[in-house]
Design a protein around this motif. Structure first.
Motif, PDB file in Angstrom:
ATOM      1  N   GLU A  41       0.708  -1.302  -0.041  1.00 29.88           N
ATOM      2  CA  GLU A  41      -0.093  -0.179  -0.094  1.00 29.88           C
ATOM      3  C   GLU A  41       0.708   1.405   0.059  1.00 29.88           C
ATOM      4  O   GLU A  41       0.363   2.286  -0.395  1.00 29.88           O
ATOM      5  N   LEU A  42       2.075   1.314   0.271  1.00 29.77           N
ATOM      6  CA  LEU A  42       3.084   2.347   0.349  1.00 29.77           C
ATOM      7  C   LEU A  42       4.230   2.102  -0.386  1.00 29.77           C
ATOM      8  O   LEU A  42       4.812   0.816  -0.217  1.00 29.77           O
ATOM      9  N   GLN A  43       4.763   2.849  -1.039  1.00 32.00           N
ATOM     10  CA  GLN A  43       6.188   2.740  -1.597  1.00 32.00           C
ATOM     11  C   GLN A  43       7.256   2.975  -0.406  1.00 32.00           C
ATOM     12  O   GLN A  43       7.442   4.149  -0.183  1.00 32.00           O
ATOM     13  N   ILE A  44       7.885   2.004  -0.008  1.00 28.29           N
ATOM     14  CA  ILE A  44       8.772   2.117   1.018  1.00 28.29           C
ATOM     15  C   ILE A  44      10.038   1.412   0.787  1.00 28.29           C
ATOM     16  O   ILE A  44      10.122   0.280   0.007  1.00 28.29           O
ATOM     17  N   ASN A  45      11.075   2.176   0.973  1.00 28.28           N
ATOM     18  CA  ASN A  45      12.671   1.547   0.749  1.00 28.28           C
ATOM     19  C   ASN A  45      13.326   1.490   1.876  1.00 28.28           C
ATOM     20  O   ASN A  45      13.509   2.392   2.695  1.00 28.28           O
ATOM     21  N   LEU A  46      13.284   0.348   2.469  1.00 34.05           N
ATOM     22  CA  LEU A  46      13.817   0.041   3.788  1.00 34.05           C
ATOM     23  C   LEU A  46      15.278   0.143   3.853  1.00 34.05           C
ATOM     24  O   LEU A  46      15.973  -0.012   2.977  1.00 34.05           O
ATOM     25  N   THR A  68       7.001  10.281   3.174  1.00 38.73           N
ATOM     26  CA  THR A  68       6.107  11.537   3.046  1.00 38.73           C
ATOM     27  C   THR A  68       5.376  11.751   4.473  1.00 38.73           C
ATOM     28  O   THR A  68       4.899  12.816   4.918  1.00 38.73           O
ATOM     29  N   GLY A  69       5.594  10.713   5.339  1.00 42.72           N
ATOM     30  CA  GLY A  69       5.142  10.769   6.760  1.00 42.72           C
ATOM     31  C   GLY A  69       3.462  10.116   6.685  1.00 42.72           C
ATOM     32  O   GLY A  69       2.826  10.386   7.606  1.00 42.72           O
ATOM     33  N   LYS A  70       3.377   9.622   5.787  1.00 46.53           N
ATOM     34  CA  LYS A  70       2.013   8.689   6.012  1.00 46.53           C
ATOM     35  C   LYS A  70       2.146   7.460   6.674  1.00 46.53           C
ATOM     36  O   LYS A  70       3.098   6.687   6.636  1.00 46.53           O
ATOM     37  N   TYR A  71       1.041   6.993   7.393  1.00 46.18           N
ATOM     38  CA  TYR A  71       1.096   5.751   8.371  1.00 46.18           C
ATOM     39  C   TYR A  71      -0.173   5.045   7.647  1.00 46.18           C
ATOM     40  O   TYR A  71      -0.998   5.250   7.313  1.00 46.18           O
ATOM     41  N   VAL A  72       0.264   3.638   7.878  1.00 48.40           N
ATOM     42  CA  VAL A  72      -0.617   2.504   7.637  1.00 48.40           C
ATOM     43  C   VAL A  72      -0.203   1.596   8.620  1.00 48.40           C
ATOM     44  O   VAL A  72       0.462   0.972   9.143  1.00 48.40           O
ATOM     45  N   ILE A  73      -1.523   1.214   9.318  1.00 47.19           N
ATOM     46  CA  ILE A  73      -1.612   0.027  10.579  1.00 47.19           C
ATOM     47  C   ILE A  73      -2.317  -1.058   9.997  1.00 47.19           C
ATOM     48  O   ILE A  73      -3.479  -1.082   9.668  1.00 47.19           O
ATOM     49  N   ASN A  74      -1.518  -2.267   9.871  1.00 53.14           N
ATOM     50  CA  ASN A  74      -1.947  -3.656   9.331  1.00 53.14           C
ATOM     51  C   ASN A  74      -2.817  -3.323   8.246  1.00 53.14           C
ATOM     52  O   ASN A  74      -4.114  -3.806   7.937  1.00 53.14           O
ATOM     53  N   LYS A  75      -2.326  -2.600   7.039  1.00 56.40           N
ATOM     54  CA  LYS A  75      -2.972  -2.489   5.825  1.00 56.40           C
ATOM     55  C   LYS A  75      -3.906  -1.346   5.658  1.00 56.40           C
ATOM     56  O   LYS A  75      -4.833  -1.355   4.838  1.00 56.40           O
ATOM     57  N   ASN A  76      -4.213  -0.652   6.670  1.00 53.60           N
ATOM     58  CA  ASN A  76      -5.221   0.418   6.640  1.00 53.60           C
ATOM     59  C   ASN A  76      -4.488   1.877   6.918  1.00 53.60           C
ATOM     60  O   ASN A  76      -3.965   1.972   7.996  1.00 53.60           O
ATOM     61  N   ALA A  77      -4.791   2.527   6.163  1.00 52.59           N
ATOM     62  CA  ALA A  77      -4.175   4.000   6.257  1.00 52.59           C
ATOM     63  C   ALA A  77      -4.943   4.808   7.345  1.00 52.59           C
ATOM     64  O   ALA A  77      -6.128   4.655   7.837  1.00 52.59           O
ATOM     65  N   VAL A  78      -3.903   5.233   8.279  1.00 53.10           N
ATOM     66  CA  VAL A  78      -4.318   6.159   9.338  1.00 53.10           C
ATOM     67  C   VAL A  78      -3.509   7.373   9.241  1.00 53.10           C
ATOM     68  O   VAL A  78      -2.454   7.645   8.862  1.00 53.10           O
ATOM     69  N   THR A  79      -4.291   8.496   9.646  1.00 53.26           N
ATOM     70  CA  THR A  79      -3.658   9.972   9.733  1.00 53.26           C
ATOM     71  C   THR A  79      -3.166  10.225  11.208  1.00 53.26           C
ATOM     72  O   THR A  79      -3.830   9.594  12.306  1.00 53.26           O
ATOM     73  N   TYR A  80      -2.145  10.657  11.122  1.00 50.28           N
ATOM     74  CA  TYR A  80      -1.572  10.928  12.810  1.00 50.28           C
ATOM     75  C   TYR A  80      -2.103  12.144  13.072  1.00 50.28           C
ATOM     76  O   TYR A  80      -1.567  13.270  12.480  1.00 50.28           O
ATOM     77  N   SER A  81      -2.979  12.312  14.073  1.00 51.92           N
ATOM     78  CA  SER A  81      -3.395  13.755  14.529  1.00 51.92           C
ATOM     79  C   SER A  81      -2.713  13.910  15.974  1.00 51.92           C
ATOM     80  O   SER A  81      -2.122  15.060  15.888  1.00 51.92           O
ATOM     81  N   THR A  82      -2.884  13.318  16.769  1.00 51.71           N
ATOM     82  CA  THR A  82      -2.531  13.289  18.078  1.00 51.71           C
ATOM     83  C   THR A  82      -1.855  11.868  18.438  1.00 51.71           C
ATOM     84  O   THR A  82      -2.201  10.825  17.981  1.00 51.71           O
ATOM     85  N   ARG A  83      -0.921  11.980  19.566  1.00 55.64           N
ATOM     86  CA  ARG A  83      -0.391  10.527  20.057  1.00 55.64           C
ATOM     87  C   ARG A  83      -1.675   9.839  20.661  1.00 55.64           C
ATOM     88  O   ARG A  83      -1.732   8.691  20.488  1.00 55.64           O
ATOM     89  N   GLU A  84      -2.562  10.469  21.357  1.00 52.12           N
ATOM     90  CA  GLU A  84      -3.541   9.603  21.912  1.00 52.12           C
ATOM     91  C   GLU A  84      -4.526   9.037  21.020  1.00 52.12           C
ATOM     92  O   GLU A  84      -5.094   7.848  21.058  1.00 52.12           O
ATOM     93  N   ALA A  85      -4.883   9.539  19.694  1.00 56.05           N
ATOM     94  CA  ALA A  85      -5.708   9.153  18.496  1.00 56.05           C
ATOM     95  C   ALA A  85      -4.900   7.920  17.960  1.00 56.05           C
ATOM     96  O   ALA A  85      -5.321   6.988  17.727  1.00 56.05           O
ATOM     97  N   PHE A  86      -3.646   8.163  17.879  1.00 63.62           N
ATOM     98  CA  PHE A  86      -2.776   7.149  17.192  1.00 63.62           C
ATOM     99  C   PHE A  86      -2.762   5.855  18.173  1.00 63.62           C
ATOM    100  O   PHE A  86      -2.687   4.701  17.769  1.00 63.62           O
ATOM    101  N   ALA A  87      -2.769   5.943  19.474  1.00 67.88           N
ATOM    102  CA  ALA A  87      -2.730   5.133  20.494  1.00 67.88           C
ATOM    103  C   ALA A  87      -4.088   4.204  20.485  1.00 67.88           C
ATOM    104  O   ALA A  87      -4.115   3.075  20.583  1.00 67.88           O
ATOM    105  N   THR A  88      -5.031   4.969  20.282  1.00 69.16           N
ATOM    106  CA  THR A  88      -6.474   4.368  20.307  1.00 69.16           C
ATOM    107  C   THR A  88      -6.527   3.537  18.920  1.00 69.16           C
ATOM    108  O   THR A  88      -7.011   2.254  18.975  1.00 69.16           O
ATOM    109  N   GLU A  89      -5.727   3.901  17.665  1.00 71.59           N
ATOM    110  CA  GLU A  89      -5.878   3.228  16.679  1.00 71.59           C
ATOM    111  C   GLU A  89      -5.029   1.562  16.897  1.00 71.59           C
ATOM    112  O   GLU A  89      -5.292   0.770  16.373  1.00 71.59           O
ATOM    113  N   LEU A  90      -3.853   1.880  17.356  1.00 73.72           N
ATOM    114  CA  LEU A  90      -3.070   0.773  17.948  1.00 73.72           C
ATOM    115  C   LEU A  90      -3.883  -0.368  18.745  1.00 73.72           C
ATOM    116  O   LEU A  90      -3.751  -1.397  18.446  1.00 73.72           O
TER     117      LEU A  90
END
Length: 140
Positions: A41-46, A68-90
């Protein structure tokens, strides 16, 4: 002259067994030569390093971070707004798992801050096991 009163004519038939054999050979060839990638889902050069490949884990959450700073959690695109919101997604991705392994696949050109955000959110969610994926350098 000899006429046949009730001449019996055989109907032509198609033999499907050779066709099935050829199709199976083609199918086996395609299965063997096809490669599968986890992060499609993302072009990543490890980044590269020399190490052994770890075993696949059932209790892991895969997080991909591109350049570019885009995030994907288990193949689902997620935007990073706050640490708490991202922790909820985790936590949502972890489900019933109490302490999953957070596997971060960050692009070699991704900012250090993008990776730190994921680590902070994992710590805020109460997950302490973090792993990073790399590309192995070709052996000379």
């Amino acid at each position: 002259m000899r006429f046949r009163p009730h001449s019996f004519r055989e109907e032509p038939e198609i033999n499907f067994i050779p066709l099935i054999d050829v199709l199976l050979v083609i199918l086996i060839f395609l299965i063997i030569t096809t490669t599968y990638t986890k992060q499609s889902e993302l072009q990543i050069n490890l980044p590269t390093a020399e190490s052994a490949k770890p075993a696949e884990r059932v209790d892991q959450i895969d997080i991909a971070v591109d350049a570019t700073g885009k995030y994907v959690i288990n193949k689902n695109a997620v935007t990073y707004s706050t640490r708490e919101a991202f922790a909820t997604e985790l936590k949502r991705a972890a489900g019933d798992n109490k302490d999953p392994v957070i596997t971060i696949s960050a692009d070699a050109q991704a900012s250090h801050q993008s990776v730190i955000r994921v680590m902070e959110a994992a710590q805020f969610a109460g997950f302490g096991k973090i792993a990073f994926t790399i590309q192995q350098t070709p052996k000379k």
